[in-house]
Design a protein around this motif. Structure first.
Motif, PDB file in Angstrom:
ATOM      1  N   ILE A 137      58.616   8.405  12.354  1.00  0.00           N
ATOM      2  CA  ILE A 137      59.338   9.672  12.521  1.00  0.00           C
ATOM      3  C   ILE A 137      58.414  10.733  13.109  1.00  0.00           C
ATOM      4  O   ILE A 137      58.784  11.470  14.033  1.00  0.00           O
ATOM      5  CB  ILE A 137      59.916  10.148  11.180  1.00  0.00           C
ATOM      6  CG1 ILE A 137      60.971   9.160  10.685  1.00  0.00           C
ATOM      7  CG2 ILE A 137      60.524  11.556  11.303  1.00  0.00           C
ATOM      8  CD1 ILE A 137      61.476   9.449   9.292  1.00  0.00           C
ATOM      9  N   LEU A 138      57.208  10.821  12.577  1.00  0.00           N
ATOM     10  CA  LEU A 138      56.260  11.822  13.073  1.00  0.00           C
ATOM     11  C   LEU A 138      55.839  11.531  14.509  1.00  0.00           C
ATOM     12  O   LEU A 138      55.727  12.452  15.330  1.00  0.00           O
ATOM     13  CB  LEU A 138      55.038  11.873  12.156  1.00  0.00           C
ATOM     14  CG  LEU A 138      55.310  12.407  10.753  1.00  0.00           C
ATOM     15  CD1 LEU A 138      54.113  12.155   9.838  1.00  0.00           C
ATOM     16  CD2 LEU A 138      55.637  13.895  10.782  1.00  0.00           C
ATOM     17  N   ILE A 139      55.616  10.258  14.833  1.00  0.00           N
ATOM     18  CA  ILE A 139      55.233   9.901  16.199  1.00  0.00           C
ATOM     19  C   ILE A 139      56.378  10.214  17.166  1.00  0.00           C
ATOM     20  O   ILE A 139      56.160  10.727  18.268  1.00  0.00           O
ATOM     21  CB  ILE A 139      54.844   8.408  16.295  1.00  0.00           C
ATOM     22  CG1 ILE A 139      53.589   8.126  15.447  1.00  0.00           C
ATOM     23  CG2 ILE A 139      54.604   8.008  17.749  1.00  0.00           C
ATOM     24  CD1 ILE A 139      52.362   8.889  15.855  1.00  0.00           C
ATOM     25  N   ASP A 140      57.615   9.913  16.757  1.00  0.00           N
ATOM     26  CA  ASP A 140      58.767  10.238  17.608  1.00  0.00           C
ATOM     27  C   ASP A 140      58.893  11.747  17.815  1.00  0.00           C
ATOM     28  O   ASP A 140      59.292  12.203  18.894  1.00  0.00           O
ATOM     29  CB  ASP A 140      60.055   9.694  16.984  1.00  0.00           C
ATOM     30  CG  ASP A 140      60.180   8.180  17.118  1.00  0.00           C
ATOM     31  OD1 ASP A 140      59.421   7.588  17.913  1.00  0.00           O
ATOM     32  OD2 ASP A 140      61.022   7.592  16.408  1.00  0.00           O
ATOM     33  N   LYS A 143      56.410  12.632  20.465  1.00  0.00           N
ATOM     34  CA  LYS A 143      56.857  12.184  21.794  1.00  0.00           C
ATOM     35  C   LYS A 143      57.981  13.059  22.339  1.00  0.00           C
ATOM     36  O   LYS A 143      58.179  13.129  23.553  1.00  0.00           O
ATOM     37  CB  LYS A 143      57.301  10.727  21.721  1.00  0.00           C
ATOM     38  CG  LYS A 143      56.154   9.758  21.488  1.00  0.00           C
ATOM     39  CD  LYS A 143      56.647   8.321  21.377  1.00  0.00           C
ATOM     40  CE  LYS A 143      55.487   7.356  21.178  1.00  0.00           C
ATOM     41  NZ  LYS A 143      55.941   5.946  21.028  1.00  0.00           N
ATOM     42  N   GLY A 144      58.708  13.711  21.449  1.00  0.00           N
ATOM     43  CA  GLY A 144      59.791  14.585  21.883  1.00  0.00           C
ATOM     44  C   GLY A 144      59.349  15.990  22.236  1.00  0.00           C
ATOM     45  O   GLY A 144      60.170  16.808  22.668  1.00  0.00           O
ATOM     46  N   MET A 145      58.062  16.281  22.082  1.00  0.00           N
ATOM     47  CA  MET A 145      57.567  17.619  22.406  1.00  0.00           C
ATOM     48  C   MET A 145      57.571  17.853  23.911  1.00  0.00           C
ATOM     49  O   MET A 145      57.254  16.956  24.698  1.00  0.00           O
ATOM     50  CB  MET A 145      56.139  17.793  21.883  1.00  0.00           C
ATOM     51  CG  MET A 145      56.024  17.897  20.383  1.00  0.00           C
ATOM     52  SD  MET A 145      54.282  18.106  19.878  1.00  0.00           S
ATOM     53  CE  MET A 145      54.457  18.139  18.094  1.00  0.00           C
ATOM     54  N   SER A 146      57.904  19.055  24.287  1.00  0.00           N
ATOM     55  CA  SER A 146      57.853  19.452  25.694  1.00  0.00           C
ATOM     56  C   SER A 146      56.491  20.059  26.013  1.00  0.00           C
ATOM     57  O   SER A 146      55.670  20.284  25.115  1.00  0.00           O
ATOM     58  CB  SER A 146      58.944  20.486  25.976  1.00  0.00           C
ATOM     59  OG  SER A 146      58.681  21.681  25.242  1.00  0.00           O
ATOM     60  N   VAL A 147      56.260  20.324  27.290  1.00  0.00           N
ATOM     61  CA  VAL A 147      55.031  21.024  27.677  1.00  0.00           C
ATOM     62  C   VAL A 147      54.965  22.383  26.993  1.00  0.00           C
ATOM     63  O   VAL A 147      53.907  22.819  26.544  1.00  0.00           O
ATOM     64  CB  VAL A 147      54.961  21.188  29.210  1.00  0.00           C
ATOM     65  CG1 VAL A 147      53.780  22.074  29.600  1.00  0.00           C
ATOM     66  CG2 VAL A 147      54.850  19.831  29.888  1.00  0.00           C
TER      67      VAL A 147
END
Length: 259
Positions: A137-140, A143-147
């Motif tokens: 969950i934390l890794i996802d 990965k969903g973070m934007s610039v």
């Protein structure tokens, strides 16, 4: 470092960071804020970085931040998910719920420490067995973070990423790990220890019945509290020590600034 590389490195760092010379072991915030930071200088800074031969661009910088966060997440989870990860660490150790602390004091005064200790140990063992399930969950979330997200984290305080996790993943984490906590609490005998604890507290048994306390919710919430505390510690560490280079992009980006 060669003589010829000194002007290039100094000039690049001046363009990227607005500094005359960067410390040999600068933290990631100092290294990256010129590239990912906001304000009117962003476009010019990014152009300067992209034009420098071999220099990492803003995309590489962003990925380096996200990779560093993944390293921190895995370390935090590994620390808590081993035997003793909660129980032997005073900072995250799960105590008895407040509703039971009067009973705990009574038992300890009567020399019945083992019943309180067994109950506490069972809750902490359940947390240790549940916390590894938070990794994906934390890794996802990372990965969903934007610039823009990465920029805010770089510019933020020592726990900016941890606060981002709390805001964007707390509910999902609780939903996922609560049944795992419940299952592991059954496995390690939390309910049995609880009943034994309350029965030993004598007259308090009639006031603290099993159905008045949601132990699953309590252990789940304390598990998440411990997880976020360790995430904040790891975040501070990777901000100050970006040399934790376990991925190629971390080696390339942070290694570039060490040259």
């Amino acid at each position: 470092m060669s003589v010829n590389s000194m002007p290039r490195r100094a000039g690049l760092l001046a363009a990227v960071l607005g500094l005359t010379l960067a410390p040999a072991q600068a933290g990631w915030q100092d290294m990256l804020k010129g590239v990912l930071g906001g304000g009117g200088q962003e476009a010019g800074t990014e152009t300067a970085v992209e034009s420098a031969a071999g220099a990492p661009d803003a995309g590489a910088m962003t990925q380096a931040v996200l990779d560093a966060l993944q390293v921190g997440v895995r370390r935090a989870v590994d620390t808590l998910g081993r035997q003793g990860g909660f129980l032997q660490d005073r900072a995250v150790r799960i105590p008895l719920p407040q509703e039971l602390q009067t009973a705990e004091s009574l038992l300890r005064r009567l020399g019945q420490d083992r019943y309180a200790d067994a109950f506490i140990e069972s809750m902490n063992r359940a947390a240790e067995q549940a916390v590894p399930q938070t990794t994906d969950i934390l890794i996802d979330t990372i990965k969903g973070m934007s610039v823009s997200d990465a920029r805010g984290i770089v510019q933020g305080g020592d726990d900016a990423a941890t606060r981002y996790f709390q805001q964007h993943s707390s509910a999902q984490l609780a939903e996922v790990i609560r049944p795992i906590v419940s299952e592991n609490m059954d496995r390690v005998g939390v309910t049995a220890r609880y009943k034994q604890f309350v029965s030993r507290a004598g007259f308090l048994e009639s006031f603290v019945a099993e159905d008045t306390l949601d132990l699953d919710a309590y252990v789940t919430n304390r598990t998440l509290d411990g997880l976020f505390l360790k995430l904040a510690e790891e975040e501070k560490r990777i901000r100050e020590q970006p040399v934790a280079r376990t991925t190629e992009i971390l080696k390339d980006v942070f290694g570039y600034f060490d040259r």
